[in-house]
Design an enzyme around this catalytic site. Structure first.
Site, PDB file in Angstrom:
ATOM      1  N   SER A  61       4.720   1.050   7.676  1.00 30.23           N
ATOM      2  CA  SER A  61       3.751   2.131   7.468  1.00 30.23           C
ATOM      3  C   SER A  61       3.245   2.661   8.817  1.00 30.23           C
ATOM      4  O   SER A  61       4.048   3.090   9.634  1.00 30.23           O
ATOM      5  CB  SER A  61       2.610   1.625   6.577  1.00 30.23           C
ATOM      6  OG  SER A  61       1.804   2.671   6.120  1.00 30.23           O
ATOM      7  N   ASP A 116       7.861   5.348  -3.164  1.00 30.20           N
ATOM      8  CA  ASP A 116       6.742   5.171  -2.234  1.00 30.20           C
ATOM      9  C   ASP A 116       5.741   6.314  -2.441  1.00 30.20           C
ATOM     10  O   ASP A 116       6.060   7.470  -2.201  1.00 30.20           O
ATOM     11  CB  ASP A 116       7.259   5.165  -0.791  1.00 30.20           C
ATOM     12  CG  ASP A 116       6.200   4.710   0.212  1.00 30.20           C
ATOM     13  OD1 ASP A 116       5.010   4.976  -0.017  1.00 30.20           O
ATOM     14  OD2 ASP A 116       6.586   4.088   1.219  1.00 30.20           O
ATOM     15  N   HIS A 119       5.214   1.209  -1.912  1.00 24.82           N
ATOM     16  CA  HIS A 119       4.968   1.304  -0.469  1.00 24.82           C
ATOM     17  C   HIS A 119       5.041  -0.038   0.258  1.00 24.82           C
ATOM     18  O   HIS A 119       5.332  -0.067   1.452  1.00 24.82           O
ATOM     19  CB  HIS A 119       3.594   1.936  -0.237  1.00 24.82           C
ATOM     20  CG  HIS A 119       3.252   2.140   1.202  1.00 24.82           C
ATOM     21  ND1 HIS A 119       4.005   2.948   2.035  1.00 24.82           N
ATOM     22  CD2 HIS A 119       2.251   1.626   1.981  1.00 24.82           C
ATOM     23  CE1 HIS A 119       3.473   2.947   3.249  1.00 24.82           C
ATOM     24  NE2 HIS A 119       2.424   2.160   3.236  1.00 24.82           N
TER      25      HIS A 119
END
Length: 396
Positions: free
Chosen positions: A248, A335, A372
């Site tokens: 991320s 995601d 995610h």
């Protein structure tokens, strides 16, 4: 004479009686004439009923009043929300530090009440907690998890033993986490366990301002902490390979660090990017939080320019053009935080630059539900890593 008188008396009495009869009949007639008809009585009753409020009418009026009060409250709440909605962009523009907080979310410490000095509380019984000092007045918390094969030997050992184990010949994975939370976040801990089972030392740090690390968050500060930790490992790892894994927001840190190392001609063994983005501007525009303002007049000026004013850029799309080590990108199609198309776009940019000797893009189908942060659950992940890293060599 007596009969006549009697007769007259009788006659007189009869006359009086007839008068009384006539009088009674007259009064009866008068009363009859003044008595209202049945139709008139019904009319008066109906009129009286119409004038008197019925139960149904009273209930309708009460219901109307309640609906009016409810509508009035809804209007007030809607006006209040509209005022807040309009004020927030101006507040962000006038106070850019708010935007930095929204990007880093370092104040969100999840899970709560965790003692970062005790990684064993999170099931990491072969992990040591330590602190590094990249700059004066700055300290960063670090967890060092040894390979699972060293689990028994690690019991009861101190920081000195853990540091010495870096030369054991096992590869090292330096992990950069995303925004919010700490190095003790559950999905992060689960990934450490997966990597440890695959024979890696795992080094996970909290940047300055995260967890129990001291300092104020910034992109430059995060990169400084990451580079310092890499150099600290490099000095203690002997011939062990060092790989970098970013997730991320940590992918932005990862590309910053690896570009720096590649330009110094000291690249790591490989760079692995999990759920990456191209740059923070495109990510902010695609983030679910921005949805309610995406079509707000001046959205770029209010929000995206404010990020740049905080010197928050994370230009991964530019960084990958200068990365000369093997690059692996992992991204789930479902995601919801960083859209899949941004990871694909970053891969296409890196592939077009032809700087990296080996580039792989591994998508995970949306039906798997990895979203995610759950790619660590993939049973194929260990095999993916083995195949990618077996030929990924670089000067150490």
């Amino acid at each position: 004479m007596r009969r006549r008188n009697n007769s007259q008396t009788v006659e007189h009495d009869s006359t009086i009686t007839g008068s009384e009869k006539d009088s009674a009949q007259f009064e009866s007639q008068v009363r009859h004439n003044h008595k209202p008809s049945a139709a008139a009585e019904r009319g008066r009753e109906e009129e009286s009923g119409a004038n008197a409020p019925s139960l149904s009418d009273s209930g309708m009026k009460t219901g109307c009043r309640r609906r009016y009060r409810l509508l009035d409250r809804v209007k007030k709440v809607a006006l209040w929300l509209l005022t807040v909605y309009i004020c927030i962009p101006f507040l962000v523009k006038l106070c850019p530090a708010i935007q930095a907080k929204l990007v880093f979310l370092n104040f969100v410490r999840v899970p709560y009440f965790i003692d970062l000095k005790r990684p064993q509380d999170q099931g990491l019984n072969h992990t040591c907690n330590l602190y590094l000092h990249p700059e004066e007045a700055i300290s960063i918390g670090v967890w060092h998890t040894v390979p699972a094969s060293l689990w028994k030997e690690a019991q009861g050992k101190d920081e000195t033993w853990y540091t010495g184990s870096l030369k054991s010949g096992h590869s090292i994975m330096l992990y950069f986490h995303g925004n919010a939370g700490t190095r003790g976040g559950d999905h992060r801990v689960q990934l450490y366990k997966v990597l440890s089972e695959q024979g890696f030392h795992v080094i996970a740090l909290d940047y300055r301002g995260w967890g129990d690390s001291k300092g104020t968050p910034s992109e430059s500060g995060m990169s400084t902490d990451a580079i310092y930790t890499y150099n600290w490992l490099k000095a203690r790892s002997g011939k062990s390979s060092i790989y970098i894994w970013g997730h991320s927001l940590g992918t932005g840190v990862g590309t910053n660090v690896v570009r720096h190392l590649c330009e110094k001609e000291t690249p790591p063994g490989a760079l692995i990017l999990e759920s990456p983005f191209t740059n923070i501007r495109e990510e902010a525009k695609s983030h679910p939080f921005s949805l309610i303002y995406r079509y707000f007049p001046g959205f770029d000026w209010f929000f995206l320019d404010s990020i740049a004013e905080n010197n928050i850029i994370f230009p991964s799309d530019d960084n990958v053009k200068h990365i000369t080590c093997p690059l692996l990108i992992l991204h789930a199609e479902d995601d919801g935080v960083i859209p899949f198309h941004l990871g694909r776009k970053l891969y296409n940019i890196a592939a077009a630059s032809q700087k990296s000797p080996k580039i792989r893009f591994i998508p995970f189908h949306k039906d798997l539900g990895y979203r995610h942060k759950y790619i660590y659950k993939s049973p194929e992940l260990p095999q993916i890593l083995r195949e990618f890293l077996k030929d990924s060599t670089s000067p150490q």
